[in-house]
Motif scaffolding. Structure first.
Motif, PDB file in Angstrom:
ATOM      1  N   HIS A 112      34.978  38.618  36.714  1.00  0.00           N
ATOM      2  CA  HIS A 112      36.137  39.231  36.068  1.00  0.00           C
ATOM      3  C   HIS A 112      37.155  38.129  35.786  1.00  0.00           C
ATOM      4  O   HIS A 112      37.564  37.411  36.689  1.00  0.00           O
ATOM      5  CB  HIS A 112      36.751  40.309  36.961  1.00  0.00           C
ATOM      6  N   ALA A 113      37.561  38.012  34.531  1.00  0.00           N
ATOM      7  CA  ALA A 113      38.422  36.900  34.111  1.00  0.00           C
ATOM      8  C   ALA A 113      39.909  37.243  34.160  1.00  0.00           C
ATOM      9  O   ALA A 113      40.732  36.480  33.659  1.00  0.00           O
ATOM     10  CB  ALA A 113      38.030  36.446  32.708  1.00  0.00           C
ATOM     11  N   TYR A 114      40.281  38.369  34.744  1.00  0.00           N
ATOM     12  CA  TYR A 114      41.649  38.828  34.957  1.00  0.00           C
ATOM     13  C   TYR A 114      42.342  39.194  33.651  1.00  0.00           C
ATOM     14  O   TYR A 114      42.758  40.305  33.456  1.00  0.00           O
ATOM     15  CB  TYR A 114      42.461  37.816  35.767  1.00  0.00           C
ATOM     16  N   SER A 115      42.492  38.226  32.746  1.00  0.00           N
ATOM     17  CA  SER A 115      43.112  38.487  31.448  1.00  0.00           C
ATOM     18  C   SER A 115      42.643  37.415  30.469  1.00  0.00           C
ATOM     19  O   SER A 115      42.091  36.393  30.878  1.00  0.00           O
ATOM     20  CB  SER A 115      44.637  38.443  31.556  1.00  0.00           C
ATOM     21  N   LYS A 116      42.898  37.657  29.205  1.00  0.00           N
ATOM     22  CA  LYS A 116      42.497  36.666  28.202  1.00  0.00           C
ATOM     23  C   LYS A 116      43.217  35.330  28.453  1.00  0.00           C
ATOM     24  O   LYS A 116      42.619  34.260  28.350  1.00  0.00           O
ATOM     25  CB  LYS A 116      42.809  37.192  26.793  1.00  0.00           C
ATOM     26  N   ILE A 121      37.999  32.306  42.853  1.00  0.00           N
ATOM     27  CA  ILE A 121      36.620  32.593  42.458  1.00  0.00           C
ATOM     28  C   ILE A 121      36.245  31.840  41.187  1.00  0.00           C
ATOM     29  O   ILE A 121      35.090  31.490  40.981  1.00  0.00           O
ATOM     30  CB  ILE A 121      36.362  34.111  42.316  1.00  0.00           C
ATOM     31  N   PHE A 122      37.262  31.537  40.334  1.00  0.00           N
ATOM     32  CA  PHE A 122      36.973  30.767  39.117  1.00  0.00           C
ATOM     33  C   PHE A 122      36.441  29.384  39.482  1.00  0.00           C
ATOM     34  O   PHE A 122      35.430  28.939  38.951  1.00  0.00           O
ATOM     35  CB  PHE A 122      38.220  30.608  38.245  1.00  0.00           C
ATOM     36  N   VAL A 138      41.534  33.633  52.079  1.00  0.00           N
ATOM     37  CA  VAL A 138      41.887  34.574  51.021  1.00  0.00           C
ATOM     38  C   VAL A 138      41.589  33.918  49.683  1.00  0.00           C
ATOM     39  O   VAL A 138      41.691  32.701  49.533  1.00  0.00           O
ATOM     40  CB  VAL A 138      43.377  34.999  51.101  1.00  0.00           C
ATOM     41  N   TYR A 139      41.181  34.742  48.717  1.00  0.00           N
ATOM     42  CA  TYR A 139      40.969  34.211  47.381  1.00  0.00           C
ATOM     43  C   TYR A 139      41.247  35.292  46.352  1.00  0.00           C
ATOM     44  O   TYR A 139      41.217  36.484  46.643  1.00  0.00           O
ATOM     45  CB  TYR A 139      39.554  33.634  47.206  1.00  0.00           C
ATOM     46  N   CYS A 140      41.543  34.852  45.146  1.00  0.00           N
ATOM     47  CA  CYS A 140      41.694  35.733  43.991  1.00  0.00           C
ATOM     48  C   CYS A 140      41.048  35.006  42.822  1.00  0.00           C
ATOM     49  O   CYS A 140      40.086  34.272  43.010  1.00  0.00           O
ATOM     50  CB  CYS A 140      43.158  36.091  43.753  1.00  0.00           C
ATOM     51  N   SER A 141      41.563  35.179  41.633  1.00  0.00           N
ATOM     52  CA  SER A 141      40.979  34.492  40.476  1.00  0.00           C
ATOM     53  C   SER A 141      41.186  32.992  40.567  1.00  0.00           C
ATOM     54  O   SER A 141      40.249  32.211  40.422  1.00  0.00           O
ATOM     55  CB  SER A 141      41.589  35.020  39.177  1.00  0.00           C
ATOM     56  N   LEU A 142      42.441  32.582  40.803  1.00  0.00           N
ATOM     57  CA  LEU A 142      42.776  31.152  40.842  1.00  0.00           C
ATOM     58  C   LEU A 142      43.479  30.701  42.122  1.00  0.00           C
ATOM     59  O   LEU A 142      43.531  29.523  42.407  1.00  0.00           O
ATOM     60  CB  LEU A 142      43.663  30.797  39.645  1.00  0.00           C
TER      61      LEU A 142
END
Length: 164
Positions: A146-150, A124-125, A94-98
């Motif tokens: 996609h960087a999720y948020s600033k 993914i980052f 499983v993965y997401c942004s971090l």
């Protein structure tokens, strides 16, 4: 009184460090109930694992790892995963942004009886930060991530940051 200030200063310094490193960030938010797999380890076993992208659809549509299956986070559907992965012994990453949201989904999978679930360390980052390829929904290589948020985007060091 001097000792009190020294302790407070030490705590503040430690907290500041914990949020300025990836390992500190992950330790803050994750329990490591799902073991990590590094980018390098994943690259070595990529053909043998099922990749589940646990970000939201708009993030997945910008870019994802090759052959990753969209699983979602807010709209995660365990029944859908069971249909796609009926063998609960299959190796799953499983993965997401971090790696924070993906741990939560990994726990749901583990609770549902999946026995071989790992969480991609840094998500993914980190994958992109180590110069690996990501793909658009059209199957084309892309530099967009996609960087999720600033706030969270500071962890993405390579590629084009997309926030929407």
């Amino acid at each position: 009184m001097k000792n009190y200030f020294a302790i407070v200063l030490l705590l503040l310094t430690t907290l500041g460090y914990a949020q300025s490193s990836l390992s500190g960030l992950l330790k803050k938010y994750n329990s490591e109930a799902i073991p990590y797999i590094t980018v390098e380890e994943l690259k070595q076993s990529k053909n043998e694992v099922i990749l589940l992208d646990t970000r939201e659809r708009n993030e997945y549509n910008v870019s994802h790892l090759k052959n990753a299956v969209y699983a979602g986070y807010d709209h995660f559907n365990l029944d859908s995963v069971k249909k796609h992965i009926p063998n609960k012994n299959n190796p799953i990453v499983v993965y997401c942004s971090l790696g924070v949201r993906s741990e939560k989904i990994g726990i749901k999978l583990k609770d549902a009886g999946y026995t071989n679930v790992k969480n991609l360390y840094g998500g993914i980052f980190e994958w992109k930060n180590q110069n690996n390829t990501v793909y658009s929904t059209k199957g084309k290589q892309t530099e967009n991530v996609h960087a999720y948020s600033k706030t969270w985007s500071k962890w993405l060091l390579k590629g084009e940051k997309i926030i929407n």
